[in-house]
Design a protein around this motif. Structure first.
Motif: not given
Length: 530
Positions: A50-55, A65-66, A107-108
């Motif tokens: 949904g095009n939301r931030p993940l990190w 963690q990434a 990051l992704s």
């Protein structure tokens, strides 16, 4: 839950493309193939989420963690700088200068790039098309990452993406050990030849033995207890001789217990070089597909070793292991590929390949009209009919390609008593041999490309896997001189021919081999290894 504004799918792709083209290690840019693949995966990821931030956002735990995940690349023989670890760490420390959306996307992209490299390797493999029937379930980095984010299992992502095979985990452990050795051992000097004449005598002192002892202790072949059992460090003791044998066994050398020139040369190889070999092995193991559970035959070409085991059986069971002879480095190196063994031929004919006919048989037949007869060979038409032709006619037919040469079954047949067939365009297969004395040689790249096995009866019993119809006695009876007999396997068995100059066995021993085909340097250059 409300999320901060985040860019559209189109803007995500644009930002990612700009980020991935930034210089990575040594100023180099990511290659186009990696860039496009990562770009596609990142677009899929954010669309699915949904095009939301993940990190980013919150307390920053996910972002940390990434970064730890990217740092873990080093343990797998990968370079964290290839995933822009330092740049991403700096961006997270100064988000106002870079923008949170850019950092999140970067990051992704870095994590998906790492997962891909861990699963299939950085360099595209030399393997030809891999049969789908031997492969396990597919791996999708995007779905793996989505699941890890959903289940809060980001720290476990590296192990989930890397090969699951026990060999990979063992080599990874050995890599850490040799890295530690390289850092702690200091300068790794060559060892001088021992001044002596003839065979070393146990119990005598020799100049050079103390240096050999120290090197063997550093490498773990001589324990502190065994070393302490001999008072004089210059004495060539039974403990030292046994330690030398252990070292020789791990390096494919003649196990005579004497530190001769070949052994001293192997002892002189610095740990940093062994680290590079282990890194190359991890990369090559990533090329192999996840194999379905079941019986597997694996051959490591530079180590001249074959292992046969059942991955679905008892994990503690020792594999069937034997020496092999592989293709000659100078003329006919054995290719790496994954084949499927489908049948055995007891007392096989040897159908001489056309290349051998041209280079070897025709010149010999021109010099000696009795060459075919003296070597139990015969001339055969393309339809399989045995021809009775004189020298001139034989040569003409061979040169024209209207006839071929085959060798009859028997004690002089180069395939020996059994052939393990795995149909492939390169006409590579496993077989026994009438020249068993060649297995005692240290260097065994002696064939035209096919693989000669040391214990053909044991291998036949393994692949037939039918103790009622094919017990040891019946297998050996079928290998006695007689008519050719073809036995088809109930299920094809994957045969993996791979190339690794460093592996770790089930006992945790690091095993090293010479780079007989000179493939390590090319791969090291492709990976930008020093």
């Amino acid at each position: 839950m409300n999320h901060p504004p985040f860019p559209s799918a189109g803007r995500i792709v644009l930002l990612l493309l700009l980020l991935l083209l930034l210089p990575a290690r040594g100023g180099a840019t990511h290659d186009t193939q990696h860039t496009q693949a990562t770009q596609t995966m990142v677009a899929r990821l954010y669309e699915a989420e949904g095009n939301r931030p993940l990190w980013t956002g919150g307390d920053g735990r996910r972002a940390r963690q990434a970064l730890r995940l990217l740092r873990e690349a080093h343990a797998h023989g990968l370079d964290p700088s290839d995933y822009r670890l330092e740049a991403l760490s700096d961006q997270l420390d100064h988000p106002e200068a870079h923008g949170m959306e850019r950092i999140d996307i970067a990051l992704s992209g870095a994590v998906l790039h790492l997962l891909t490299d861990l699963h299939v390797g950085r360099v595209r493999p030399a393997f030809s098309a891999i049969p789908a029937s031997v492969q396990g379930p597919p791996f999708d980095p995007v779905e793996q990452l989505r699941h890890a984010l959903d289940q809060d299992r980001v720290p476990q992502l590296a192990d989930a993406a890397a090969p699951r095979m026990p060999l990979y985990r063992r080599v990874k452990t050995t890599l850490a050990e040799y890295r530690a050795l390289a850092q702690s051992a200091g300068q790794w000097l060559p060892l001088r030849a021992l001044p002596h004449h003839g065979k070393l005598i146990l119990g005598r002192a020799y100049e050079g033995i103390p240096a050999v002892r120290r090197r063997l202790m550093l490498l773990g072949d001589l324990t502190d207890a065994d070393a302490a059992a001999t008072g004089d460090q210059a004495v060539y003791s039974a403990a030292v001789a046994q330690a030398v044998k252990r070292f020789q066994s791990r390096h494919g050398l003649a196990e005579n217990g004497e530190p001769g020139p070949a052994t001293l040369a192997a002892l002189a190889v610095p740990p940093a070089q062994r680290v590079r070999q282990l890194i190359l092995t991890l990369e090559r193991l990533r090329w192999l597909p996840p194999m379905r559970p079941g019986r597997i035959v694996a051959v490591n070409l530079p180590a001249y070793r074959l292992w046969a085991f059942d991955s679905a059986g008892d994990s503690k069971a020792e594999p069937l292991e034997m020496r092999v002879i592989v293709g000659a480095a100078a003329r006919t190196p054995t290719p790496v590929f994954i084949g499927q063994m489908r049948y055995l031929e007891f007392n096989p004919y040897w159908n001489v390949p056309r290349s051998i006919e041209r280079v070897e048989i025709i010149p010999k037949l021109a010099r000696d009209p009795a060459y075919l007869k003296n070597n139990a060979m015969e001339l055969v038409s393309n339809g399989g009919q045995v021809l009775a032709a004189g020298q001139a006619a034989s040569l003409a037919a061979l040169r024209a390609g209207t006839a071929r040469v085959r060798q009859r079954p028997g004690p002089h047949n180069v395939l020996g008593a059994v052939k393990f067939a795995m149909p492939n365009p390169m006409n590579i297969y496993l077989h026994s041999t009438s020249a068993g004395e060649l297995f005692s040689r240290e260097r065994r790249d002696l064939s035209h490309g096919c693989i000669r096995v040391e214990r053909p009866a044991d291998l036949a019993e393994f692949v037939l896997a039918d103790p009622l119809q094919w017990d040891r006695q019946r297998v050996r009876a079928a290998m006695q001189a007689g008519a050719t007999r073809t036995v088809r396997l109930g299920e094809a068995i994957p045969v993996v021919l791979f190339y690794a100059t460093a592996v770790t066995d089930r006992r945790g021993r690091a095993l090293f081999a010479d780079d007989i085909y000179r493939r390590d340097l090319k791969l090291a250059q492709a990976l930008h290894l020093p």
